[in-house]
Motif scaffolding. Structure first.
Motif, PDB file in Angstrom:
ATOM      1  N   CYS A 199      35.905  52.293  66.334  1.00  0.00           N
ATOM      2  CA  CYS A 199      37.331  51.980  66.319  1.00  0.00           C
ATOM      3  C   CYS A 199      37.770  51.092  67.480  1.00  0.00           C
ATOM      4  CB  CYS A 199      38.189  53.241  66.224  1.00  0.00           C
ATOM      5  SG  CYS A 199      37.966  54.091  64.631  1.00  0.00           S
ATOM      6  N   GLU A 200      36.798  50.544  68.213  1.00  0.00           N
ATOM      7  CA  GLU A 200      37.131  49.477  69.151  1.00  0.00           C
ATOM      8  C   GLU A 200      37.481  48.216  68.355  1.00  0.00           C
ATOM      9  OE1 GLU A 200      34.199  47.371  72.010  1.00  0.00           O
ATOM     10  OE2 GLU A 200      35.079  48.999  73.195  1.00  0.00           O
ATOM     11  N   THR A 201      36.796  48.039  67.195  1.00  0.00           N
ATOM     12  CA  THR A 201      37.134  47.009  66.224  1.00  0.00           C
ATOM     13  C   THR A 201      37.478  47.687  64.905  1.00  0.00           C
ATOM     14  OG1 THR A 201      35.593  45.438  67.235  1.00  0.00           O
ATOM     15  CG2 THR A 201      36.307  44.974  64.985  1.00  0.00           C
ATOM     16  N   PHE A 202      38.651  47.384  64.357  1.00  0.00           N
ATOM     17  CA  PHE A 202      39.075  47.985  63.096  1.00  0.00           C
ATOM     18  C   PHE A 202      38.436  47.224  61.924  1.00  0.00           C
ATOM     19  CE2 PHE A 202      41.506  50.489  65.624  1.00  0.00           C
ATOM     20  CZ  PHE A 202      42.699  50.993  65.118  1.00  0.00           C
ATOM     21  N   PRO A 203      38.203  47.901  60.781  1.00  0.00           N
ATOM     22  CA  PRO A 203      37.657  47.209  59.614  1.00  0.00           C
ATOM     23  C   PRO A 203      38.482  45.988  59.205  1.00  0.00           C
ATOM     24  CG  PRO A 203      37.508  49.576  59.284  1.00  0.00           C
ATOM     25  CD  PRO A 203      38.276  49.365  60.563  1.00  0.00           C
ATOM     26  N   GLY A 204      39.787  46.090  59.334  1.00  0.00           N
ATOM     27  CA  GLY A 204      40.659  44.990  58.949  1.00  0.00           C
ATOM     28  C   GLY A 204      40.603  43.783  59.865  1.00  0.00           C
TER      29      GLY A 204
END
Length: 257
Positions: free
Chosen positions: A34-39
């Motif tokens: 969750c440091e980078t979101f899928p979106g």
């Protein structure tokens, strides 16, 4: 069973639990979940902007309906790792984690859903059921089941099920075997609503086994009455209880013309 065998069995069981826990913790640590979101990843951004996320627990009775899928990240069921979008079900009957297209589609306009991903831990306790991985559904009042669904049945077969009635347990059902499946196989799938001819097409390829199948189906007159309210769904909808099904997508998109 003698004591030595009993303690050996317990030790092996505990080692399996700790090994699985360690692998999950290792993945979470390695990927900084969750440091980078899928979106925020290009391969998923457009589709997630067009979607909401559904997360059901308690045998499908408790629903967490997240309106904007591109803004969602949760280390328990929806996150990114090594540029893959990872989605995990709870493993209980009727529970699911799904990407639900936030559109109303017509049978008179071309649209499609395409994804490529690795599928792990599909339930294998029932030869006829397992986990649904893709659907064409409809949100008109009274619709009780999808028009079409792609599923991994029995943990070893990818099947397509098409209905000619939206009422549960009524009408004819086509149940087609597409390819065999083994745990952790990578699968490519495209589901299309064909323009102006009241047909839908499904293409499935088991990339790992290099086996593919495609078929076009007629949409029944009863389903045509629901035109304008169709949408696509994908993810892991467990039909029977079992392990936590995990999907690691490398590509996911909706296509419009």
């Amino acid at each position: 069973m003698n004591k030595s065998r009993f303690y050996l069995s317990i030790t092996f069981f505990l080692l399996m639990i700790f090994s699985s826990f360690g692998q999950n913790q290792s993945e979470k640590s390695k990927c900084n979940l969750c440091e980078t979101f899928p979106g925020e990843i290009a391969e998923f951004e457009a589709a997630l902007t067009d979607s909401k996320l559904h997360y059901y627990t308690n045998n499908g009775k408790t629903k967490l309906d997240l309106k904007k899928a591109e803004e969602v990240c949760d280390a328990n069921y929806f996150y990114t790792c090594n540029n893959l979008m990872v989605l995990i079900s709870t493993g209980h009957k009727n529970d699911r984690t799904e990407i639900r297209q936030d559109k109303n589609l017509s049978l008179n306009d071309y649209s499609a859903m395409y994804f490529k991903g690795k599928f792990e831990n599909a339930p294998d306790s029932n030869e006829r059921k397992g986990v649904t991985i893709g659907q064409i559904h409809n949100d008109t009042k009274g619709v009780k089941r999808p028009l079409l669904r792609v599923e991994i049945a029995g943990g070893n077969a990818i099947k397509v099920i098409v209905t000619d009635s939206y009422i549960k347990n009524e009408g004819n059902v086509e149940n087609d075997f597409f390819t065999s499946f083994k745990n952790k196989d990578e699968v490519e799938c495209k589901i299309e609503i064909n323009e102006s001819d009241d047909k839908v097409t499904v293409y499935v390829k088991n990339i790992t086994q290099n086996k593919a199948e495609s078929k076009t189906y007629n949409v029944s007159d009863l389903w045509k009455e629901m035109d304008g309210d169709f949408y696509f769904k994908a993810g892991a909808y467990t039909q029977v209880s079992g392990p936590k099904t995990k999907v690691s997508y490398s590509k996911f998109q909706f296509i419009y013309e």
